[in-house]
Design a protein around this motif. Sequence first.
Motif, PDB file in Angstrom:
ATOM      1  N   GLY A  99      22.844  26.138  40.907  1.00  0.00           N
ATOM      2  CA  GLY A  99      23.045  25.301  42.087  1.00  0.00           C
ATOM      3  C   GLY A  99      23.967  24.129  41.806  1.00  0.00           C
ATOM      4  N   TYR A 100      23.801  23.499  40.638  1.00  0.00           N
ATOM      5  CA  TYR A 100      24.657  22.371  40.241  1.00  0.00           C
ATOM      6  C   TYR A 100      26.117  22.817  40.169  1.00  0.00           C
ATOM      7  N   ASP A 112      34.126  31.736  42.173  1.00  0.00           N
ATOM      8  CA  ASP A 112      33.105  32.746  41.903  1.00  0.00           C
ATOM      9  C   ASP A 112      32.873  32.820  40.397  1.00  0.00           C
ATOM     10  N   TRP A 113      31.619  33.122  40.018  1.00  0.00           N
ATOM     11  CA  TRP A 113      31.244  33.082  38.608  1.00  0.00           C
ATOM     12  C   TRP A 113      30.561  34.370  38.171  1.00  0.00           C
ATOM     13  N   ILE A 114      30.697  34.693  36.890  1.00  0.00           N
ATOM     14  CA  ILE A 114      29.983  35.799  36.253  1.00  0.00           C
ATOM     15  C   ILE A 114      29.022  35.205  35.237  1.00  0.00           C
ATOM     16  N   GLU A 168      27.503  23.694  43.771  1.00  0.00           N
ATOM     17  CA  GLU A 168      27.752  22.517  44.606  1.00  0.00           C
ATOM     18  C   GLU A 168      29.005  21.775  44.164  1.00  0.00           C
ATOM     19  N   ILE A 169      29.231  21.684  42.877  1.00  0.00           N
ATOM     20  CA  ILE A 169      30.456  21.048  42.392  1.00  0.00           C
ATOM     21  C   ILE A 169      31.663  21.873  42.817  1.00  0.00           C
ATOM     22  N   GLY A 170      31.546  23.200  42.721  1.00  0.00           N
ATOM     23  CA  GLY A 170      32.639  24.062  43.145  1.00  0.00           C
ATOM     24  C   GLY A 170      32.977  23.873  44.604  1.00  0.00           C
ATOM     25  N   ARG A 171      31.960  23.763  45.450  1.00  0.00           N
ATOM     26  CA  ARG A 171      32.210  23.554  46.879  1.00  0.00           C
ATOM     27  C   ARG A 171      32.892  22.218  47.141  1.00  0.00           C
ATOM     28  N   SER A 172      32.565  21.217  46.340  1.00  0.00           N
ATOM     29  CA  SER A 172      33.092  19.871  46.586  1.00  0.00           C
ATOM     30  C   SER A 172      34.575  19.741  46.260  1.00  0.00           C
ATOM     31  N   LEU A 201      23.246  16.347  43.120  1.00  0.00           N
ATOM     32  CA  LEU A 201      22.316  15.423  42.468  1.00  0.00           C
ATOM     33  C   LEU A 201      20.897  15.978  42.451  1.00  0.00           C
ATOM     34  N   LYS A 202      20.510  16.645  43.520  1.00  0.00           N
ATOM     35  CA  LYS A 202      19.169  17.230  43.569  1.00  0.00           C
ATOM     36  C   LYS A 202      19.004  18.289  42.486  1.00  0.00           C
ATOM     37  N   HIS A 203      19.994  19.173  42.336  1.00  0.00           N
ATOM     38  CA  HIS A 203      19.925  20.198  41.289  1.00  0.00           C
ATOM     39  C   HIS A 203      19.910  19.557  39.899  1.00  0.00           C
ATOM     40  N   LEU A 204      20.721  18.526  39.727  1.00  0.00           N
ATOM     41  CA  LEU A 204      20.774  17.862  38.423  1.00  0.00           C
ATOM     42  C   LEU A 204      19.465  17.136  38.132  1.00  0.00           C
TER      43      LEU A 204
END
Length: 248
Positions: free
Chosen positions: A33-34, A50-52, A37-41, A104-107
């Motif tokens: 999630g962390y 996208d990640w593997i 969310e950074i990727g979206r920002s 921040l919530k995920h972190l």
Amino acid sequence: MATPDQIPSDLTLEVAVNLSPERFMAVARAFFGYVEEIGRSITADESGPDWIVRLREGSHLIGVDPAPNTSIEAVHAVYAKAESGIKQLSVGDLTGAGLSDAALKHLRNLADATIIDRTRTVPIRLWVKRAPTELNKEIANLIRDDWNVDYHDFGTIEGKLEAIQDRGALNLTVRDPYLRQTVRCIVSENLLKKAFENFRQRVELSGTIHYRKNGKPISIEVAEITPLEDDTTLPTLNDVRGILRFDA
């Protein structure tokens, strides 16, 4: 602690002890999630890279690699922000971390996972390009304290009107370089034009200020924006020398 040659990717979470399956999955979800969310920002379309997922068998390492055809610039921006966000929080600078509330919530959940009980902790580290950054309960406490506003009052704040980019949007802040504090600005629609007219300028903001328990201002609901003279336009020492001299 893992060694750099054991790290499976340029963005890896290390959990240095055995956890129950439920707790391990909670940590993994917070990590993913962390990163997401950074990727979206940092991408205008809010999709993010996208990640593997990479897991090293027999270890406690969870890594992610960029999927094929993913923007390398976006990937490196995620690496940098994931690392700098934790480092800024480690020194108490929540605003400087530039993370969204969701990130921040995920972190916070990751940092909370380092605590087993009052005497025992779990070492959790984020490895970025084979360099580790430690997570700890102080990070979770800082985020929790920031969200736990103790009181508010009407007042004024002076500083330079700036912005932090989050999910393609600009979140306004006012920064006082002398007090070394940055305060989030909640600006209504009817004040947005005036706010942007004074972007990167010194201003006085009036409104309801929300404070932490220690008295540090967190945010201001802006009711009025008053432009101030820039420091470069203020009189110098030579300009005012002799003005108050008294000749008998």
